[in-house]
Design an enzyme around this catalytic site. Sequence first.
Site, PDB file in Angstrom:
ATOM      1  N   ASP A  81       2.435   2.390  -3.353  1.00 22.40           N
ATOM      2  CA  ASP A  81       2.647   2.573  -4.067  1.00 22.40           C
ATOM      3  C   ASP A  81       2.445   4.209  -4.823  1.00 22.40           C
ATOM      4  OD1 ASP A  81      -0.076   1.315  -4.672  1.00 22.40           O
ATOM      5  OD2 ASP A  81       0.886   0.559  -6.532  1.00 22.40           O
ATOM      6  N   HIS A 113       0.569  -1.422   0.336  1.00 21.09           N
ATOM      7  CA  HIS A 113      -0.107  -0.056  -0.035  1.00 21.09           C
ATOM      8  C   HIS A 113       1.129   1.417   0.046  1.00 21.09           C
ATOM      9  CE1 HIS A 113      -4.092  -1.602   0.433  1.00 21.09           C
ATOM     10  NE2 HIS A 113      -3.382  -2.705   0.821  1.00 21.09           N
ATOM     11  N   SER A 151      -1.698 -10.505  -8.325  1.00 25.67           N
ATOM     12  CA  SER A 151      -2.509  -9.602 -10.078  1.00 25.67           C
ATOM     13  C   SER A 151      -2.390 -10.133 -11.204  1.00 25.67           C
ATOM     14  CB  SER A 151      -0.827  -8.619  -9.344  1.00 25.67           C
ATOM     15  OG  SER A 151      -1.510  -7.387  -9.760  1.00 25.67           O
ATOM     16  N   GLU A 197      -8.141  -0.396 -15.318  1.00 26.23           N
ATOM     17  CA  GLU A 197      -8.533  -0.582 -13.570  1.00 26.23           C
ATOM     18  C   GLU A 197      -9.484   0.391 -13.295  1.00 26.23           C
ATOM     19  OE1 GLU A 197      -6.842  -3.956 -12.176  1.00 26.23           O
ATOM     20  OE2 GLU A 197      -6.767  -3.552 -10.268  1.00 26.23           O
ATOM     21  N   SER A 257     -12.019 -17.509 -22.357  1.00 25.21           N
ATOM     22  CA  SER A 257     -11.001 -17.631 -21.309  1.00 25.21           C
ATOM     23  C   SER A 257     -11.442 -19.508 -21.418  1.00 25.21           C
ATOM     24  CB  SER A 257     -11.565 -17.414 -20.097  1.00 25.21           C
ATOM     25  OG  SER A 257     -11.009 -17.880 -19.217  1.00 25.21           O
ATOM     26  N   ASP A 264       1.395  -2.601  -9.153  1.00 26.49           N
ATOM     27  CA  ASP A 264       2.059  -4.325 -10.289  1.00 26.49           C
ATOM     28  C   ASP A 264       2.032  -3.998 -11.723  1.00 26.49           C
ATOM     29  OD1 ASP A 264       0.309  -5.102  -7.996  1.00 26.49           O
ATOM     30  OD2 ASP A 264      -1.196  -4.928  -8.613  1.00 26.49           O
ATOM     31  N   SER A 269      -5.730 -13.739  -6.396  1.00 27.86           N
ATOM     32  CA  SER A 269      -5.104 -14.360  -4.935  1.00 27.86           C
ATOM     33  C   SER A 269      -4.640 -13.827  -5.080  1.00 27.86           C
ATOM     34  CB  SER A 269      -4.993 -16.018  -4.661  1.00 27.86           C
ATOM     35  OG  SER A 269      -4.038 -15.798  -6.214  1.00 27.86           O
ATOM     36  N   GLY A 270      -4.080 -13.052  -5.035  1.00 30.59           N
ATOM     37  CA  GLY A 270      -3.405 -11.398  -4.520  1.00 30.59           C
ATOM     38  C   GLY A 270      -2.085 -11.503  -5.241  1.00 30.59           C
TER      39      GLY A 270
HETATM   40  C1  GLA Z   1      -3.103  -3.858  -4.958  1.00 29.55           C
HETATM   41  C2  GLA Z   1      -2.973  -2.406  -6.009  1.00 29.55           C
HETATM   42  C3  GLA Z   1      -1.400  -2.047  -5.760  1.00 29.55           C
HETATM   43  C4  GLA Z   1      -1.187  -1.472  -4.486  1.00 29.55           C
HETATM   44  C5  GLA Z   1      -1.453  -3.297  -3.760  1.00 29.55           C
HETATM   45  C6  GLA Z   1      -1.092  -2.556  -2.562  1.00 29.55           C
HETATM   46  O1  GLA Z   1      -2.363  -5.048  -5.900  1.00 29.55           O
HETATM   47  O2  GLA Z   1      -3.052  -3.266  -7.425  1.00 29.55           O
HETATM   48  O3  GLA Z   1      -1.751  -1.103  -6.852  1.00 29.55           O
HETATM   49  O4  GLA Z   1      -1.380  -0.818  -3.608  1.00 29.55           O
HETATM   50  O5  GLA Z   1      -2.287  -3.916  -3.978  1.00 29.55           O
HETATM   51  O6  GLA Z   1      -0.013  -2.676  -1.656  1.00 29.55           O
END
Ligand code: GLA
Length: 375
Positions: free
Chosen positions: A26, A24, A115, A149, A57, A161, A112-113
């Site tokens: 960026d 958090h 990206s 986005e 897909s 990301d 799942s984080g």
């Molecule tokens: C998501 C957002 C990023 C970043 C992260 C947290 O992945 O897309 O821009 O802010 O959360 O670091």
Amino acid sequence: MTDTQQKNEVRIASPGRINLIGEHIDYNGGFVLPAAIDKRIYFHLKKNNTHTAKIYSKNMDKEFSFSLENVHPSKTEWHNYILGVVHHIHQLKPNSIQGFDCDIESNLPLGSGVSSSAALECGIAKGLNELFSIGLTDLEIITISRDAEHSFVGTKCGIMDQFAVVKGKKDHLLLLNCDTLEHRLIKADFGDYQIILLNTNVSHNLATSEYNNRREECENALKVIQEKYPNEKYLAQVSPEKVEEFKPNLSEKSFNRALYTSQEQQRTINATKALEQKDFKTFGELLYQSHEGLANLYEVSCTELDFLVNYTKNIPEVIGARMMGGGFGGCTLNLVHKDATAGFITKIEAAYKNEFNLTLTPIIVAIGDGVSIQY
Ligand code: GLA
């Protein structure tokens, strides 16, 4: 044969990303330490000589089409990643895209984080750029994807990301200054330790709304700080000592968000130094501190993530762990001794199952290259 004639079709591989530390940060204008990984989304794009785009897909076995003359947001979330990119390419380079078919297949876990969203956006942007020889620069691919986005998906994300997905380098981390976008490659050498992600397989639906709230809370805290210090451009650049001065002026929540941000910025700088000096213990310790800040001050963790991070504290072979990405689910990132990975995974899987009756998915990642063309 001209360049355009050669390209009736193109194949693209677009990776997910991890972030070692600097979460958090960026959109708060500080340093982050991400890398592209060896799990990817694959695209096969072909011209179809119409004015329509057809997207398929393979993972979902779902298809959708849209007219290139009328691109607007859809009710189906995954469509918006594609539609948003096409819209923003249209804005920057009008009439540069003609009809195309695109098949998509992924070995990146979704939501799942890691990206998968940036991988999807940057992959389609790169593919269209190649197929129609549009001439977009890397930075344009990055910002178009980020803007898609914001405007079509609705997450007011930062730039980390998309930057990592496009600029990633095999075996390297990117130390990225999100204010200037200058970046330096750092060797991804973790000595005897290995990065293991643990996917909670939960994704709490607060993620988007709370993400956007955090961004707003940070912007509001910065405004208060700027009344006294007008030269402070971004929250991450304000020192923790200066943030402390504003304790009486900020609500408890705003103060905590600001304090976390400035502390995380310092941790990222210190963690990079520790890594370069091969001081893995300090690096791991900073990962734990980052998690504490994310859980208690920034409040973007959840029970499942906290459980996994706390569990590792009793395992000496794990020297650091934290939640990764936006939060409210997704993965934890763990630094685990190479000799102990199998035992660690078995133990923590069982503990997670026992606690939540949920399956944990371990992901062993290697650090790979950014988005690439695969002829
Ligand atoms: C998501 C957002 C990023 C970043 C992260 C947290 O992945 O897309 O821009 O802010 O959360 O670091």
